[in-house]
Scaffold this active site. Structure first.
Site, PDB file in Angstrom:
ATOM      1  N   ARG A  84      33.965  36.124  39.620  1.00  0.00           N
ATOM      2  CA  ARG A  84      34.860  35.166  40.266  1.00  0.00           C
ATOM      3  C   ARG A  84      36.022  35.936  40.873  1.00  0.00           C
ATOM      4  O   ARG A  84      36.492  36.924  40.305  1.00  0.00           O
ATOM      5  CB  ARG A  84      35.401  34.136  39.262  1.00  0.00           C
ATOM      6  CG  ARG A  84      34.386  33.077  38.832  1.00  0.00           C
ATOM      7  CD  ARG A  84      34.019  32.112  39.974  1.00  0.00           C
ATOM      8  NE  ARG A  84      33.092  31.065  39.579  1.00  0.00           N
ATOM      9  CZ  ARG A  84      31.763  31.139  39.669  1.00  0.00           C
ATOM     10  NH1 ARG A  84      31.193  32.232  40.150  1.00  0.00           N
ATOM     11  NH2 ARG A  84      31.009  30.117  39.309  1.00  0.00           N
ATOM     12  N   ASP A 121      30.955  39.325  46.355  1.00  0.00           N
ATOM     13  CA  ASP A 121      30.221  38.072  46.583  1.00  0.00           C
ATOM     14  C   ASP A 121      31.132  36.871  46.365  1.00  0.00           C
ATOM     15  O   ASP A 121      30.777  35.750  46.693  1.00  0.00           O
ATOM     16  CB  ASP A 121      29.020  38.009  45.626  1.00  0.00           C
ATOM     17  CG  ASP A 121      28.077  36.863  45.952  1.00  0.00           C
ATOM     18  OD1 ASP A 121      27.716  36.724  47.136  1.00  0.00           O
ATOM     19  OD2 ASP A 121      27.721  36.101  45.034  1.00  0.00           O
ATOM     20  N   GLU A 155      38.336  31.542  48.418  1.00  0.00           N
ATOM     21  CA  GLU A 155      36.931  31.617  48.816  1.00  0.00           C
ATOM     22  C   GLU A 155      36.572  30.399  49.660  1.00  0.00           C
ATOM     23  O   GLU A 155      36.719  29.289  49.164  1.00  0.00           O
ATOM     24  CB  GLU A 155      36.050  31.689  47.564  1.00  0.00           C
ATOM     25  CG  GLU A 155      34.614  32.059  47.892  1.00  0.00           C
ATOM     26  CD  GLU A 155      33.772  32.289  46.632  1.00  0.00           C
ATOM     27  OE1 GLU A 155      34.191  33.073  45.758  1.00  0.00           O
ATOM     28  OE2 GLU A 155      32.723  31.648  46.546  1.00  0.00           O
ATOM     29  N   HIS A 178      28.930  34.220  48.451  1.00  0.00           N
ATOM     30  CA  HIS A 178      28.622  33.651  47.122  1.00  0.00           C
ATOM     31  C   HIS A 178      27.125  33.313  47.022  1.00  0.00           C
ATOM     32  O   HIS A 178      26.749  32.189  46.698  1.00  0.00           O
ATOM     33  CB  HIS A 178      29.477  32.405  46.862  1.00  0.00           C
ATOM     34  CG  HIS A 178      29.663  32.108  45.402  1.00  0.00           C
ATOM     35  ND1 HIS A 178      30.857  31.742  44.859  1.00  0.00           N
ATOM     36  CD2 HIS A 178      28.788  32.121  44.359  1.00  0.00           C
ATOM     37  CE1 HIS A 178      30.722  31.542  43.555  1.00  0.00           C
ATOM     38  NE2 HIS A 178      29.470  31.767  43.232  1.00  0.00           N
TER      39      HIS A 178
HETATM   40  N1  LIG Z   1      28.065  34.934  42.316  1.00  0.00           N
HETATM   41  C1  LIG Z   1      27.341  33.944  41.804  1.00  0.00           C
HETATM   42  O1  LIG Z   1      26.649  33.252  42.510  1.00  0.00           O
HETATM   43  C2  LIG Z   1      27.378  33.705  40.313  1.00  0.00           C
HETATM   44  C3  LIG Z   1      26.294  33.077  39.689  1.00  0.00           C
HETATM   45  C4  LIG Z   1      26.309  32.946  38.290  1.00  0.00           C
HETATM   46  C5  LIG Z   1      27.407  33.392  37.547  1.00  0.00           C
HETATM   47  N2  LIG Z   1      28.465  33.941  38.213  1.00  0.00           N
HETATM   48  C6  LIG Z   1      29.606  34.458  37.460  1.00  0.00           C
HETATM   49  O2  LIG Z   1      29.166  35.624  36.764  1.00  0.00           O
HETATM   50  C7  LIG Z   1      29.965  35.793  35.592  1.00  0.00           C
HETATM   51  C8  LIG Z   1      29.050  35.954  34.388  1.00  0.00           C
HETATM   52  O3  LIG Z   1      28.361  34.724  34.156  1.00  0.00           O
HETATM   53  P1  LIG Z   1      27.467  34.562  32.847  1.00  0.00           P
HETATM   54  O4  LIG Z   1      26.892  33.195  32.844  1.00  0.00           O
HETATM   55  O5  LIG Z   1      26.557  35.730  32.755  1.00  0.00           O
HETATM   56  O6  LIG Z   1      28.597  34.704  31.724  1.00  0.00           O
HETATM   57  P2  LIG Z   1      28.456  34.376  30.163  1.00  0.00           P
HETATM   58  O7  LIG Z   1      29.128  33.086  29.898  1.00  0.00           O
HETATM   59  O8  LIG Z   1      27.056  34.553  29.736  1.00  0.00           O
HETATM   60  O9  LIG Z   1      29.266  35.562  29.478  1.00  0.00           O
HETATM   61  C9  LIG Z   1      30.623  35.773  29.607  1.00  0.00           C
HETATM   62  C10 LIG Z   1      30.918  37.091  28.896  1.00  0.00           C
HETATM   63  O10 LIG Z   1      32.241  37.518  29.203  1.00  0.00           O
HETATM   64  C11 LIG Z   1      32.820  38.019  28.015  1.00  0.00           C
HETATM   65  N3  LIG Z   1      34.269  37.967  28.111  1.00  0.00           N
HETATM   66  C12 LIG Z   1      35.117  36.960  27.781  1.00  0.00           C
HETATM   67  N4  LIG Z   1      36.380  37.324  27.992  1.00  0.00           N
HETATM   68  C13 LIG Z   1      36.341  38.595  28.474  1.00  0.00           C
HETATM   69  C14 LIG Z   1      37.339  39.513  28.890  1.00  0.00           C
HETATM   70  N5  LIG Z   1      38.639  39.217  28.808  1.00  0.00           N
HETATM   71  N6  LIG Z   1      36.941  40.716  29.346  1.00  0.00           N
HETATM   72  C15 LIG Z   1      35.636  41.046  29.413  1.00  0.00           C
HETATM   73  N7  LIG Z   1      34.651  40.216  29.023  1.00  0.00           N
HETATM   74  C16 LIG Z   1      34.997  39.005  28.562  1.00  0.00           C
HETATM   75  C17 LIG Z   1      32.264  37.135  26.911  1.00  0.00           C
HETATM   76  O11 LIG Z   1      32.361  37.751  25.643  1.00  0.00           O
HETATM   77  C18 LIG Z   1      30.817  36.980  27.376  1.00  0.00           C
HETATM   78  O12 LIG Z   1      30.030  38.044  26.909  1.00  0.00           O
HETATM   79  C19 LIG Z   1      30.883  34.570  35.524  1.00  0.00           C
HETATM   80  O13 LIG Z   1      32.129  34.881  36.104  1.00  0.00           O
HETATM   81  C20 LIG Z   1      30.158  33.555  36.381  1.00  0.00           C
HETATM   82  O14 LIG Z   1      31.040  32.585  36.895  1.00  0.00           O
HETATM   83  C21 LIG Z   1      28.463  34.109  39.557  1.00  0.00           C
END
Ligand SMILES: NC(=O)c1ccc[n+]([C@@H]2O[C@H](COP(=O)([O-])OP(=O)(O)OC[C@H]3O[C@@H](n4cnc5c(N)ncnc54)[C@H](O)[C@@H]3O)[C@@H](O)[C@H]2O)c1
Length: 349
Positions: free
Chosen positions: A260, A283, A288, A307
């Site tokens: 994000r 991305d 955004e 995105h």
């Molecule tokens: N670009 C896209 O189209 C797209 C698609 C899906 C997800 N995303 C984004 O990708 C990211 C990951 O998604 P996900 O579903 O794999 O996440 P998730 O919910 O599976 O995992 C989040 C992880 O972040 C860790 N975390 C929490 N606070 C933290 C910090 N301060 N520093 C480092 N790590 C920390 C947690 O322990 C956890 O392991 C999110 O930001 C999500 O919004 C983007």
């Protein structure tokens, strides 16, 4: 067509074929559910896939809610508030055919004991694939070399201009051991890279299970050739990469953000990128999309994408199949594969 999940122990005795109601943007079901998945849905559940709730206030919506046992939700599902729940007395579960449930599953849903499932695991796959490609292309200086090759009509002296390109022995820093990151680690494992992971919630046993080396965030930034962000947008991660931390990145490093925009201070990022000291594959951004005047659209060291790393196009069918698989499990009394728990919400996407 596969039938309901068989051969596994059940955790309860639920009436078979629960009544399922779709709630999402109106055109989404045709993209989420192909013929086989639709057939499976109506086989395991009582569901009219032609009825899609886009709001919960109308008389037809009230009629559908009155008997719904599971809401099969997708993007743009309106918030499932206390008052919606009051009109859905039979509701027991929500199966979300997308990633985060934070936009529509309210605390009231958990307070009423609804089982909630998300397809974040399935949505993580294309993000990890995109990131894998970005890491490899960054290491090979593909975008830079492509532009020089075209600008100079075929005249690039590889040895002189790119003496250090390549991915052999490179260090990749992964911020957040998320579902995306875990799939990415699986994809990166066959490559000869060193992987560093920063996640404040991951203990040594968790790191060992992933087969990666843990690092403090500052240390990871200093040591990595490529840094890729996979933490959620939560108050704690706002501007996680501020001016100081961006300054720790190596000269020539590539920063990949598919997470994000809020994770990076946008002014500090623009300053670093404009200087040309680092490169980025973005991305996501803040705001955004970026305003038309943003310099980032034109910088040669920035790859900006709209995105698209998460599920798009044909990848939506994977989300649909995931959610219907979850409903099939529910129908035979099994727990969801990907339950979302209230206690986890503050630190997940
Ligand atoms: N670009 C896209 O189209 C797209 C698609 C899906 C997800 N995303 C984004 O990708 C990211 C990951 O998604 P996900 O579903 O794999 O996440 P998730 O919910 O599976 O995992 C989040 C992880 O972040 C860790 N975390 C929490 N606070 C933290 C910090 N301060 N520093 C480092 N790590 C920390 C947690 O322990 C956890 O392991 C999110 O930001 C999500 O919004 C983007």
């Amino acid at each position: 067509v596969t039938g309901p999940v068989e051969g596994a122990a059940t955790t309860g005795t639920r009436p078979s074929r629960p009544r399922v109601v779709l709630a999402m943007e109106a055109t989404l079901p045709s993209r989420l559910f192909d013929t086989a998945t639709t057939r499976r849905l109506v086989e395991v559940a009582r569901c009219d896939p032609g009825v899609v709730l886009t709001e919960f206030g109308s008389r037809p919506a009230a009629a559908a809610l009155a008997s719904a046992e599971i809401l099969l939700t997708g993007w743009d599902c309106p918030p499932i508030t206390e008052s919606v729940l009051d009109r859905a007395p039979a509701l027991r579960a929500i199966a979300h055919a997308a990633g985060t449930v934070k936009d529509h599953v309210t605390a009231a849903c958990f307070e009423r004991g609804l089982a909630v499932s998300s397809a974040a695991e399935a949505n993580a796959i294309p993000v990890a694939e995109f990131t894998l490609a970005a890491i490899i292309f960054a290491g090979k200086a593909v975008w830079d070399a492509q532009r020089r090759y075209a600008d100079r009509r075929g005249r690039v002296d590889l040895l002189a201009e790119y003496p250090e390109i390549g991915n052999y022995g490179r260090t990749v820093g992964i911020v957040g051991a998320s579902r995306v990151a875990r799939h990415l680690i699986r994809l990166l494992r066959p490559l000869e890279l060193e992987l560093l992971v920063y996640d404040p919630y991951l203990d040594p046993a968790g790191l060992a299970a992933l087969g990666v080396v843990g690092a403090a965030l500052d240390d990871l930034l200093v040591r990595s050739d490529v840094v890729t962000l996979h933490a959620p947008a939560i108050p704690e991660t706002r501007h996680l990469l501020d001016a100081r931390r961006l300054g720790l990145l190596r000269d020539g490093a590539t920063l990949i953000n598919t997470a994000r925009g809020s994770l990076i201070d946008p002014d500090a990022l623009a300053a670093q990128l404009t200087s040309g000291r680092i490169s980025a594959v973005l991305d996501v951004s803040t705001p955004e999309p970026l305003p038309p005047s943003s310099a980032l659209y034109r910088l040669p060291n920035v790859v900006l994408t709209p995105h698209l790393a998460g599920s798009a196009g044909v990848e939506l069918r994977r989300l649909g199949r995931w959610a219907v698989d979850e409903i099939a499990r529910y129908a035979v009394g099994l727990e969801f594969t990907s339950p979302v728990r209230l206690a986890d919400l503050p630190r997940i996407a």
